[in-house]
Every structure is written in structure tokens, then in C-alpha cells.
Design a protein around this motif. Structure first.
Motif, PDB file in Angstrom:
ATOM      1  N   SER A   1      12.341 -19.357   8.099  1.00  0.00           N
ATOM      2  CA  SER A   1      13.004 -19.895   6.908  1.00  0.00           C
ATOM      3  C   SER A   1      14.260 -20.680   7.286  1.00  0.00           C
ATOM      4  CB  SER A   1      13.363 -18.757   5.952  1.00  0.00           C
ATOM      5  OG  SER A   1      14.029 -19.250   4.802  1.00  0.00           O
TER       6      SER A   1
ATOM      7  N   GLU B   1      12.991 -15.685   2.735  1.00  0.00           N
ATOM      8  CA  GLU B   1      13.618 -16.804   2.028  1.00  0.00           C
ATOM      9  C   GLU B   1      14.881 -16.345   1.307  1.00  0.00           C
ATOM     10  OE1 GLU B   1      13.048 -19.922   2.048  1.00  0.00           O
ATOM     11  OE2 GLU B   1      11.036 -20.171   2.847  1.00  0.00           O
TER      12      GLU B   1
ATOM     13  N   ALA C   1      15.518 -20.652  -3.490  1.00  0.00           N
ATOM     14  CA  ALA C   1      15.096 -21.280  -2.232  1.00  0.00           C
ATOM     15  C   ALA C   1      13.843 -22.120  -2.447  1.00  0.00           C
ATOM     16  CB  ALA C   1      14.857 -20.218  -1.180  1.00  0.00           C
TER      17      ALA C   1
END
Length: 291
Positions: A22, A258, A285
């Protein structure tokens, strides 16, 4: 958004690799620290080959119980993540695998207390030296040592390095099949880090059970957990004190990753981040990625 530099201790694990992914996909500088360095990809994903983003991560070897092996990598970081811990201690695993008698193994596993580090991790002084050594006679890695003392030590090293943010992957609750010390040591870590290292922006991520299709055995557990969560919601949460994480909403590992990275990016996030907030951060996100 400015580019950040993060260090993920336990970055080659099930959740840790996804946190690295991520952050890397945001073009952040990412350092993973673990005893083996790069992951065994077949253990954390559905493929034995490294994914394309893996080349953007600096896979370093270091021992969470030996600060000298990772201290240099903390310099100039914006955040440090502790994504390490144990779900089962050695004696509990011994019972499950038949290597230890049921009575002696469970008696020790479910004991009220076990030793953590031989010395208080906070009493090491500035640039504390020395490794964390198990206080158990046989050197066993206990919840106290790994879930609590290694996190406190890493947070202290984060503070020594003037890194502003520290993320601890905690847990929503314990579970009936786990020793109570699994969750109490995590709460002790949170409490000690908050009170003893107040200059850090501490973020305590508290997910329930994590699942992913690459680990097929997690899918039926997640299904059962979702059903339990629905029932618990219908009865107003009255099952939580009894069942703990067994009735907490399961979360996809990528979603939690995330949320961790979004929490680091958002300076307003601090303290406990429970299930609903984890989902909210992951949604932010996701929307950011769509822009």
C-alpha cells in the motif's frame, strides 16, 4: 500529498507485506525489517513469484529482539510500524501438534502470567543497548516478550530516532480459544507506549480476524465470524464479553493495510483505531486511489 518514508517491522508477514504494498503504490520509501529479509511469497500471496511492486521495497534483515540490528534503518523515517506478534505460544502449539501432553501444555499456555524480557525495556536509557532476552527458563518466546516488550522497545527506539509516528498492530479482542494473556499483553503495550512515550503520535490498529483468498483456510473462518458478528449486532453486542474477536467483523487484510497507510498519511489520526474507523480510513484510501 508529500512523499513519506516508513519502516515496517514484520514487513514480510501476512499483513506486513500488504502494508508495504500500500505504501509502495503511493510511491513512498518503504523499508521492511524481518529476520529473513524478503518474504517467501507463496506464504503471503497466491504466487511464489515477487509481485511487481516488491522491487520498490528495501527488504532488510533485522531481529525485533535486537535493536542494534534495525536501529540505523529508523533514521529519517516518518513512521515506524510494529506488525509482529504471536497468536500461539510454543507450548500451545505443542499440544496442537502432539509434541506435548495436553495437560502440561495447556496448563502452561493458560497460566496467568509468564515472563517477558529479563529487563524492563524502558530502562535501557537513551540509545538503549542490549537485546531483549526471554525471562522464561527455557527461553520461550512469550506473549509478554513479543506482543508487549518488543513493541514497547520499538516505540522507544522510534522516539530516540525522532520519528514522529508509531503504529502498533494490536487486536480488537481476545478469543475463547486463546489464553487471556494474548490480548492483555497487547493492551499493556498500548497503555505503556501511550503513557511513557507521549511525544509520539501513537496509532493502535485494532482489527478482528484478517482474511484473504490467498490463504484459503481463512475464508471459512471469516464466514463464520461474519455470521457471529451479525448475530452479535442483533443482540446489541451482548456476545462481545463472552466471545471477543469471534464475533468481531472479519476484515480483508488488504483493507487493513490500506487503513494503516492512510492513518499514517492523516496527521489527525491517533490513538485507538477500531473496526469502523479502519473501514472509514480504507474507504478514504480507495477514493484517493480513484482520483
Amino acid at each position: 500529498m508529500s512523499k513519506k518514508r516508513i519502516v515496517v517491522c514484520g514487513g514480510n508477514g501476512f499483513l506486513g507485506t500488504r502494508i508495504c504494498k500500500s505504501a509502495a503504490t503511493r510511491n513512498w520509501d518503504v523499508i521492511s525489517i524481518s529476520r529473513s529479509g524478503a518474504p517467501t511469497w507463496s506464504a503471503v500471496t497466491s504466487s511464489p513469484s515477487p509481485p511487481s511492486w516488491a522491487s520498490s521495497v528495501q527488504w532488510e534483515k533485522g531481529d525485533i529482539l535486537k535493536p542494534a540490528t534495525y536501529r540505523e534503518h529508523l533514521k529519517n523515517a516518518d513512521a515506524v510500524v510494529h506488525s509482529m506478534g504471536i497468536l500461539l505460544e510454543a507450548d500451545y502449539k505443542g499440544v496442537l501438534t502432539g509434541k506435548e501432553s495436553v495437560w502440561s501444555g495447556l496448563q502452561r499456555a493458560f497460566s496467568q502470567t509468564k515472563a517477558g524480557s529479563q529487563a524492563n525495556p524502558l530502562e535501557r536509557g537513551m540509545e538503549g543497548e542490549g537485546e531483549l532476552k526471554s525471562g522464561e527458563g527455557d527461553g520461550q518466546i512469550t506473549y509478554e516478550l513479543m506482543n508487549r516488550d518488543s513493541a514497547i522497545t520499538l516505540a522507544q527506539e522510534t522516539s530516540f530516532a525522532d520519528v514522529p509516528s508509531f503504529v502498533y498492530i494490536s487486536a480488537a479482542a481476545g478469543a475463547p480459544m486463546l489464553p487471556k494473556r494474548y490480548i492483555t499483553t497487547k493492551r499493556e503495550a498500548e497503555s505503556t507506549i501511550s503513557s511513557s512515550l507521549p511525544k509520539l503520535r501513537n496509532i493502535f490498529i485494532r482489527p478482528g480476524f484478517l482474511y484473504d483468498s490467498s490463504r484459503s483456510f481463512t475464508m471459512p473462518i471469516a464466514f463464520a465470524g461474519s455470521a457471529g458478528n451479525m448475530v452479535n449486532s442483533l443482540v446489541g453486542g451482548r456476545l462481545t464479553p463472552l466471545a471477543g474477536a469471534a464475533v468481531e467483523k472479519p476484515l480483508k487484510a488488504d483493507l487493513v493495510a490500506e487503513a494503516v497507510v492512510e492513518a499514517i498519511a492523516d496527521d489527525g489520526v491517533k490513538g485507538v483505531v477500531a473496526t469502523q474507523k479502519i473501514e472509514d480510513l480504507a474507504n478514504v484510501a480507495w477514493r484517493r486511489g480513484m482520483l
